[in-house]
Design a protein around this motif. Structure first.
Motif, PDB file in Angstrom:
ATOM      1  N   HIS A 100      52.754  43.684  37.966  1.00 49.78           N
ATOM      2  CA  HIS A 100      52.295  43.416  39.184  1.00 49.78           C
ATOM      3  C   HIS A 100      51.133  42.352  39.179  1.00 49.78           C
ATOM      4  O   HIS A 100      50.305  42.727  38.338  1.00 49.78           O
ATOM      5  CB  HIS A 100      52.329  44.494  40.215  1.00 49.78           C
ATOM      6  CG  HIS A 100      50.965  45.208  39.995  1.00 49.78           C
ATOM      7  ND1 HIS A 100      49.595  44.597  40.897  1.00 49.78           N
ATOM      8  CD2 HIS A 100      50.645  46.309  39.152  1.00 49.78           C
ATOM      9  CE1 HIS A 100      48.689  45.546  40.463  1.00 49.78           C
ATOM     10  NE2 HIS A 100      49.246  46.742  39.410  1.00 49.78           N
ATOM     11  N   ASP A 117      43.607  45.335  36.830  1.00 50.90           N
ATOM     12  CA  ASP A 117      44.638  45.850  37.512  1.00 50.90           C
ATOM     13  C   ASP A 117      44.981  44.567  38.421  1.00 50.90           C
ATOM     14  O   ASP A 117      44.725  44.565  39.283  1.00 50.90           O
ATOM     15  CB  ASP A 117      44.074  47.070  38.201  1.00 50.90           C
ATOM     16  CG  ASP A 117      45.356  47.715  39.026  1.00 50.90           C
ATOM     17  OD1 ASP A 117      46.365  47.140  38.564  1.00 50.90           O
ATOM     18  OD2 ASP A 117      44.987  48.633  39.884  1.00 50.90           O
ATOM     19  N   ASN A 118      45.882  43.565  37.949  1.00 51.18           N
ATOM     20  CA  ASN A 118      46.544  43.608  36.720  1.00 51.18           C
ATOM     21  C   ASN A 118      46.736  42.304  36.157  1.00 51.18           C
ATOM     22  O   ASN A 118      47.905  41.864  35.762  1.00 51.18           O
ATOM     23  CB  ASN A 118      47.858  44.344  36.995  1.00 51.18           C
ATOM     24  CG  ASN A 118      48.716  44.449  35.772  1.00 51.18           C
ATOM     25  OD1 ASN A 118      48.387  44.731  34.687  1.00 51.18           O
ATOM     26  ND2 ASN A 118      50.043  44.373  35.839  1.00 51.18           N
ATOM     27  N   GLU A 151      52.667  45.663  44.619  1.00 49.00           N
ATOM     28  CA  GLU A 151      52.690  47.048  43.840  1.00 49.00           C
ATOM     29  C   GLU A 151      51.511  47.898  44.542  1.00 49.00           C
ATOM     30  O   GLU A 151      51.822  49.310  44.915  1.00 49.00           O
ATOM     31  CB  GLU A 151      52.402  46.872  42.561  1.00 49.00           C
ATOM     32  CG  GLU A 151      52.556  48.035  41.723  1.00 49.00           C
ATOM     33  CD  GLU A 151      51.200  48.896  41.359  1.00 49.00           C
ATOM     34  OE1 GLU A 151      51.223  50.006  40.815  1.00 49.00           O
ATOM     35  OE2 GLU A 151      50.255  48.445  42.039  1.00 49.00           O
ATOM     36  N   GLU A 152      50.483  47.406  44.867  1.00 46.53           N
ATOM     37  CA  GLU A 152      49.373  48.141  45.188  1.00 46.53           C
ATOM     38  C   GLU A 152      49.796  48.668  47.113  1.00 46.53           C
ATOM     39  O   GLU A 152      48.844  49.775  47.397  1.00 46.53           O
ATOM     40  CB  GLU A 152      48.031  47.146  45.693  1.00 46.53           C
ATOM     41  CG  GLU A 152      47.754  46.636  44.264  1.00 46.53           C
ATOM     42  CD  GLU A 152      46.958  47.922  43.298  1.00 46.53           C
ATOM     43  OE1 GLU A 152      47.020  48.779  43.560  1.00 46.53           O
ATOM     44  OE2 GLU A 152      46.596  47.329  41.965  1.00 46.53           O
ATOM     45  N   ASP A 177      50.619  47.835  33.237  1.00 44.86           N
ATOM     46  CA  ASP A 177      49.985  47.743  34.434  1.00 44.86           C
ATOM     47  C   ASP A 177      48.685  48.321  33.590  1.00 44.86           C
ATOM     48  O   ASP A 177      48.576  49.129  32.699  1.00 44.86           O
ATOM     49  CB  ASP A 177      50.255  48.862  35.288  1.00 44.86           C
ATOM     50  CG  ASP A 177      49.856  48.658  36.753  1.00 44.86           C
ATOM     51  OD1 ASP A 177      48.835  47.826  36.694  1.00 44.86           O
ATOM     52  OD2 ASP A 177      49.932  49.283  37.663  1.00 44.86           O
TER      53      ASP A 177
HETATM   54 ZN    ZN Z   1      48.120  48.453  38.763  1.00 39.67          ZN
END
Ligand code: ZN
Length: 310
Positions: A100, A117-118, A151-152, A177
């Motif tokens: 992501h 991240d990330n 994704e978050e 990730d």
């Molecule tokens: Zn992540």
């Protein structure tokens, strides 16, 4: 005495050092590219990160398509998102690589720099894709790299991609990730029975390349969960320094008697989703080494799963 023995080992030491210099020079190009792309990925929104990645892929000569979707969650309300999809190679089945690129909105409303991240994982995947594309005729699979959004917000990008994919074609998925520093590769064992073959391939590859790999019975969730829930073989990987990886292992798997002091939080969890997830954490040579690891691993997966091609 010490001087003499030092001199005696010097030619051997030189020989050992001389060998990798050439390889290191090649690596430095990759590391420098990762470094500058990561700097450019520090933006104030995910659409801005998307634009940086598009330019980065154009500069690297990697063709992509955009998958736009209607995402968002209860907090954000409906929100458009965009996955970047890079496809190459041919075969009856697919190997899917996911990372992501979206960064998190922090509790105070600020936008994370999203380096550990990330950005690191995303850039490692792009480098691996570039290397693999050059050998795509040996892979005997169609390769699909999905750089996911949201994704978050709840693993939304990967879910939206999978919704429209032909699941029966997927031989395996590798997700990355949290990958910005360290040479220890961490992986989860908690993606179900379907993923056992991939885990075996990974363990063998770690041994063959003398890579320090740490198996987590419980590994924190990322977009791998979208695939394991659907019964699709998947590996979720990250990198850390050796101590950080063990601390993370203990925090997630050590139970009450993990030996970590009361209230201890592993370094990486003090950084991600905070103002500290910024460029000073990135070690681009580690990310470049991880990209090389990913390239070899995916070639191995392609070989190991080729037997099962219909
Ligand atoms: Zn992540």
């Amino acid at each position: 005495m010490r001087m003499k023995s030092l001199l005696a080992v010097a030619p051997l030491a030189l020989a050992l050092v001389a060998q990798p210099v050439w390889a290191q020079e090649a690596d430095n190009t990759v590391a420098a590219r990762i470094q500058s792309a990561a700097e450019r990925l520090v933006q104030d929104s995910n659409p801005a990160r998307l634009e940086v990645l598009k330019a980065h892929l154009d500069a690297m000569g990697l063709a992509y398509e955009l998958q736009t979707f209607e995402g968002g969650n209860r907090q954000t309300g409906p929100m458009a998102g965009t996955n970047i999809v890079i496809t190459f190679g041919e075969g009856a089945r697919d190997i899917v690589m996911t990372a992501h690129y979206d960064a998190a909105v922090l509790r105070d409303g600020a936008f994370s720099h999203g380096v550990v991240d990330n950005a690191g994982g995303t850039l490692a995947m792009i480098e691996a894709a570039k290397s693999l594309q050059a050998h795509s005729n040996h892979l005997n699979h169609r390769m699909i790299v999905v750089l996911t959004d949201q994704e978050e917000l709840g693993l939304i990008g990967a879910g939206k991609w999978l919704e429209q994919a032909d699941k029966t074609r997927i031989a395996g998925v590798v997700n990355v990730d949290v990958a910005a520093y360290g040479r220890t590769v961490m992986f989860g064992l908690n993606n179900g029975e379907a993923s056992r073959g991939l885990v075996r391939t990974l363990r063998t590859y770690c041994a063959d390349t003398a890579t320090d790999c740490e198996a987590f019975p419980v590994y924190p969730p990322s977009e791998d969960r979208v695939f394991s829930r659907a019964g699709i073989p998947v590996l979720s990987l990250g990198i850390q320094n050796a101590v950080g990886a063990r601390q993370m292992w203990l925090a997630f798997n050590g139970g009450q008697d993990n030996g970590l002091r009361e209230g201890f939080v592993p370094d990486v969890f003090q950084n991600i989703h905070t103002h500290e997830d910024k460029m000073d954490k990135l070690k681009s040579d580690d990310v470049a080494a991880f990209a090389a690891f990913l390239t070899g691993l995916i070639q191995r997966i392609a070989t190991d799963t080729a037997d099962k091609n219909p």
